[in-house]
Write a protein that holds these residues in place. Structure first.
Motif, PDB file in Angstrom:
ATOM      1  N   VAL A 121       0.862  -1.175   0.000  1.00 51.02           N
ATOM      2  CA  VAL A 121       0.000   0.000   0.000  1.00 51.02           C
ATOM      3  C   VAL A 121       0.897   1.223   0.000  1.00 51.02           C
ATOM      4  O   VAL A 121       1.781   1.366   0.857  1.00 51.02           O
ATOM      5  CB  VAL A 121      -0.929   0.009   1.228  1.00 51.02           C
ATOM      6  CG1 VAL A 121      -1.741   1.303   1.279  1.00 51.02           C
ATOM      7  CG2 VAL A 121      -1.856  -1.197   1.200  1.00 51.02           C
ATOM      8  N   ARG A 142      -1.642  -2.247  -4.093  1.00 44.33           N
ATOM      9  CA  ARG A 142      -3.016  -2.591  -3.707  1.00 44.33           C
ATOM     10  C   ARG A 142      -3.879  -1.355  -3.439  1.00 44.33           C
ATOM     11  O   ARG A 142      -5.098  -1.406  -3.598  1.00 44.33           O
ATOM     12  CB  ARG A 142      -2.991  -3.478  -2.464  1.00 44.33           C
ATOM     13  CG  ARG A 142      -2.267  -4.805  -2.660  1.00 44.33           C
ATOM     14  CD  ARG A 142      -2.927  -5.679  -3.711  1.00 44.33           C
ATOM     15  NE  ARG A 142      -2.277  -6.970  -3.855  1.00 44.33           N
ATOM     16  CZ  ARG A 142      -2.628  -8.082  -3.208  1.00 44.33           C
ATOM     17  NH1 ARG A 142      -3.638  -8.057  -2.362  1.00 44.33           N
ATOM     18  NH2 ARG A 142      -1.978  -9.209  -3.405  1.00 44.33           N
ATOM     19  N   GLY A 143      -3.256  -0.270  -3.010  1.00 46.37           N
ATOM     20  CA  GLY A 143      -3.998   0.939  -2.696  1.00 46.37           C
ATOM     21  C   GLY A 143      -3.044   2.102  -2.535  1.00 46.37           C
ATOM     22  O   GLY A 143      -1.823   1.913  -2.428  1.00 46.37           O
ATOM     23  N   GLN A 185      -5.937   2.044  -8.692  1.00 46.49           N
ATOM     24  CA  GLN A 185      -6.161   1.388  -7.403  1.00 46.49           C
ATOM     25  C   GLN A 185      -7.120   2.222  -6.541  1.00 46.49           C
ATOM     26  O   GLN A 185      -7.345   3.404  -6.795  1.00 46.49           O
ATOM     27  CB  GLN A 185      -4.826   1.245  -6.652  1.00 46.49           C
ATOM     28  CG  GLN A 185      -3.731   0.509  -7.381  1.00 46.49           C
ATOM     29  CD  GLN A 185      -2.849   1.426  -8.203  1.00 46.49           C
ATOM     30  OE1 GLN A 185      -3.220   2.533  -8.566  1.00 46.49           O
ATOM     31  NE2 GLN A 185      -1.645   0.949  -8.498  1.00 46.49           N
ATOM     32  N   PRO A 186      -7.670   1.617  -5.474  1.00 51.00           N
ATOM     33  CA  PRO A 186      -8.416   2.420  -4.499  1.00 51.00           C
ATOM     34  C   PRO A 186      -7.516   3.525  -3.922  1.00 51.00           C
ATOM     35  O   PRO A 186      -6.342   3.273  -3.615  1.00 51.00           O
ATOM     36  CB  PRO A 186      -8.800   1.402  -3.427  1.00 51.00           C
ATOM     37  CG  PRO A 186      -8.786   0.091  -4.130  1.00 51.00           C
ATOM     38  CD  PRO A 186      -7.702   0.176  -5.142  1.00 51.00           C
ATOM     39  N   LYS A 187      -8.087   4.701  -3.770  1.00 52.68           N
ATOM     40  CA  LYS A 187      -7.299   5.860  -3.327  1.00 52.68           C
ATOM     41  C   LYS A 187      -8.004   6.557  -2.173  1.00 52.68           C
ATOM     42  O   LYS A 187      -9.206   6.799  -2.227  1.00 52.68           O
ATOM     43  CB  LYS A 187      -7.108   6.843  -4.490  1.00 52.68           C
ATOM     44  CG  LYS A 187      -6.186   6.317  -5.572  1.00 52.68           C
ATOM     45  CD  LYS A 187      -6.289   7.118  -6.850  1.00 52.68           C
ATOM     46  CE  LYS A 187      -7.602   6.886  -7.564  1.00 52.68           C
ATOM     47  NZ  LYS A 187      -7.783   5.500  -8.060  1.00 52.68           N
ATOM     48  N   LYS A 214     -12.275   6.136  -5.115  1.00 48.13           N
ATOM     49  CA  LYS A 214     -11.537   7.181  -4.405  1.00 48.13           C
ATOM     50  C   LYS A 214     -12.406   7.739  -3.293  1.00 48.13           C
ATOM     51  O   LYS A 214     -13.641   7.745  -3.383  1.00 48.13           O
ATOM     52  CB  LYS A 214     -11.135   8.294  -5.371  1.00 48.13           C
ATOM     53  CG  LYS A 214     -12.319   8.961  -6.075  1.00 48.13           C
ATOM     54  CD  LYS A 214     -11.861   9.991  -7.091  1.00 48.13           C
ATOM     55  CE  LYS A 214     -13.058  10.635  -7.794  1.00 48.13           C
ATOM     56  NZ  LYS A 214     -12.631  11.660  -8.777  1.00 48.13           N
ATOM     57  N   PHE A 239      -7.378   1.416   5.926  1.00 49.02           N
ATOM     58  CA  PHE A 239      -7.294   1.383   4.470  1.00 49.02           C
ATOM     59  C   PHE A 239      -6.388   0.254   4.009  1.00 49.02           C
ATOM     60  O   PHE A 239      -6.694  -0.440   3.022  1.00 49.02           O
ATOM     61  CB  PHE A 239      -6.787   2.728   3.964  1.00 49.02           C
ATOM     62  CG  PHE A 239      -6.776   2.860   2.463  1.00 49.02           C
ATOM     63  CD1 PHE A 239      -7.927   3.180   1.777  1.00 49.02           C
ATOM     64  CD2 PHE A 239      -5.605   2.649   1.757  1.00 49.02           C
ATOM     65  CE1 PHE A 239      -7.919   3.298   0.388  1.00 49.02           C
ATOM     66  CE2 PHE A 239      -5.587   2.775   0.370  1.00 49.02           C
ATOM     67  CZ  PHE A 239      -6.748   3.096  -0.315  1.00 49.02           C
ATOM     68  N   GLN A 242      -8.260  -2.933   4.278  1.00 44.62           N
ATOM     69  CA  GLN A 242      -9.361  -2.994   3.316  1.00 44.62           C
ATOM     70  C   GLN A 242      -8.858  -3.311   1.917  1.00 44.62           C
ATOM     71  O   GLN A 242      -9.517  -4.047   1.162  1.00 44.62           O
ATOM     72  CB  GLN A 242     -10.094  -1.658   3.311  1.00 44.62           C
ATOM     73  CG  GLN A 242     -11.168  -1.526   2.244  1.00 44.62           C
ATOM     74  CD  GLN A 242     -11.732  -0.111   2.184  1.00 44.62           C
ATOM     75  OE1 GLN A 242     -11.517   0.704   3.081  1.00 44.62           O
ATOM     76  NE2 GLN A 242     -12.441   0.187   1.125  1.00 44.62           N
ATOM     77  N   THR A 243      -7.707  -2.764   1.543  1.00 43.83           N
ATOM     78  CA  THR A 243      -7.261  -2.843   0.144  1.00 43.83           C
ATOM     79  C   THR A 243      -6.236  -3.932  -0.124  1.00 43.83           C
ATOM     80  O   THR A 243      -6.083  -4.346  -1.286  1.00 43.83           O
ATOM     81  CB  THR A 243      -6.657  -1.515  -0.308  1.00 43.83           C
ATOM     82  OG1 THR A 243      -5.539  -1.177   0.545  1.00 43.83           O
ATOM     83  CG2 THR A 243      -7.679  -0.411  -0.229  1.00 43.83           C
TER      84      THR A 243
END
Length: 246
Positions: A121, A142-143, A185-187, A214, A239, A242-243
Motif C-alpha cells: 500500500v 493494492r492501494g 487502485q483504491p485511493k 476514491k 485502508f 481494506q485494500t
C-alpha cells in the motif's frame, strides 16, 4: 529564483547528509540500488505473514528517522513499513530532482516485490504524494493513500509566485494531474482544512482528476505540519486492511 529553486523544493537534502546511521531509529537500515546508479537508504520493518506493507514517501523536509511511532503502530497489527530516503537525502547518494525521485519510488517498490512483499500500500505525504502517484501509475500496488497532496508543483508555484514566469522556468513540475488517471487502485485522500503550505484546493483538484474508486477525507482543524494523529494512523491501518487482502 531559478538557480535556488531546488534548494527551496528539497530542503531535507541539506539537512540529511552523511552515511546511513549505524543504529537506526527503528526497524533495520536497508540499501536499495536504483537503475541509474544511485544507492538509497531506507528503514524497513517487515510485515507478518500475509499482512500488507506500507511504502512511505515522505515530505520534502522530512527524515525517515522520525517515524518510529508509525512503525510501532503498524507493527502492532502485523503491518510492515518501508520509509524511503530519497536520493540526496540522509544516507542516500545523488542529488534530488523530479526525474530521480520518480526512479527512486519505483526502485523502492521493486525492492519490496523482490523481497516477496506483494501486498504493498503506497503512502505519500506532501511532496511524497507525487512519488506515490507515479508509482501507482506504473506498478500494481493494492492501494494509495495521499496525504496533503497537490495536483502539480507547477500549479503551487504559480499560486505562490504569480509575478514570475513559472511555466518556462520550473525544473521539477511534478505533474501528478497528468499521471493520476493511470492510478486505478483504491485511493484515499487526506487533507487538513487549515493547510497553509498546500491549501486544500490543490488536493481537491487532484481528487477530481483521479479515477474511481476514491475517497476524500478532510481533517477539520488541522494544518500541514500537525496532521499526524492517532486518527490518521488508524485511517492508514483501516485502508491497508481494506485494500491489501486477496
Amino acid at each position: 529564483m531559478y538557480t535556488s529553486q531546488r534548494s527551496l523544493l528539497f530542503p531535507g537534502a541539506a539537512l540529511g547528509k552523511g552515511a546511513p546511521p549505524a543504529a537506526p531509529a527503528w526497524g533495520r537500515s536497508v540499501l536499495i540500488d536504483t537503475p541509474d546508479g544511485e544507492t538509497l537508504h531506507a528503514l524497513h520493518s517487515p510485515a507478518e505473514d500475509d499482512r500488507p506493507t506500507v511504502l512511505f514517501f515522505l515530505g520534502n523536509a522530512d527524515n525517515v528517522d522520525h517515524y518510529r511511532f508509525l512503525s510501532d503502530a503498524l507493527a502492532r497489527r502485523g503491518v510492515g513499513l518501508l520509509a524511503l530516503s530519497y536520493r540526496g537525502y540522509g544516507g542516500s547518494t545523488g542529488r534530488p530532482g523530479e526525474a530521480g525521485l520518480l526512479v527512486d519510488g519505483l526502485a523502492a517498490y521493486d525492492w519490496l516485490a523482490a523481497s516477496g512483499q506483494v501486498r504493498v500500500v503506497l503512502l505519500g505525504q506532501s511532496l511524497g504524494s507525487a512519488v506515490a502517484v507515479h508509482v501507482a501509475a506504473e506498478r500494481p500496488a493494492r492501494g494509495v493513500i495521499l496525504v496533503s497532496a497537490f495536483d502539480s508543483a507547477l500549479a503551487l508555484a504559480r499560486s505562490f509566485y504569480p509575478f514570475l514566469p513559472v511555466g518556462p522556468l520550473i525544473r521539477d513540475p511534478f505533474r501528478s494531474d497528468l499521471r493520476i488517471a493511470k492510478a486505478v487502485q483504491p485511493k484515499l485522500f487526506i487533507h487538513g482544512d487549515r493547510d497553509g503550505v498546500i491549501p486544500v484546493r490543490f488536493g481537491e483538484a487532484l481528487f477530481e482528476r483521479a479515477p474511481e474508486p476514491k475517497t476524500f477525507r478532510l481533517y477539520a482543524g488541522y494544518g500541514h505540519n500537525d496532521l499526524w494523529s492517532s486518527a490518521l494512523v488508524e485511517d492508514i491501518l483501516a485502508f491497508a486492511d481494506q485494500t491489501a487482502g486477496d
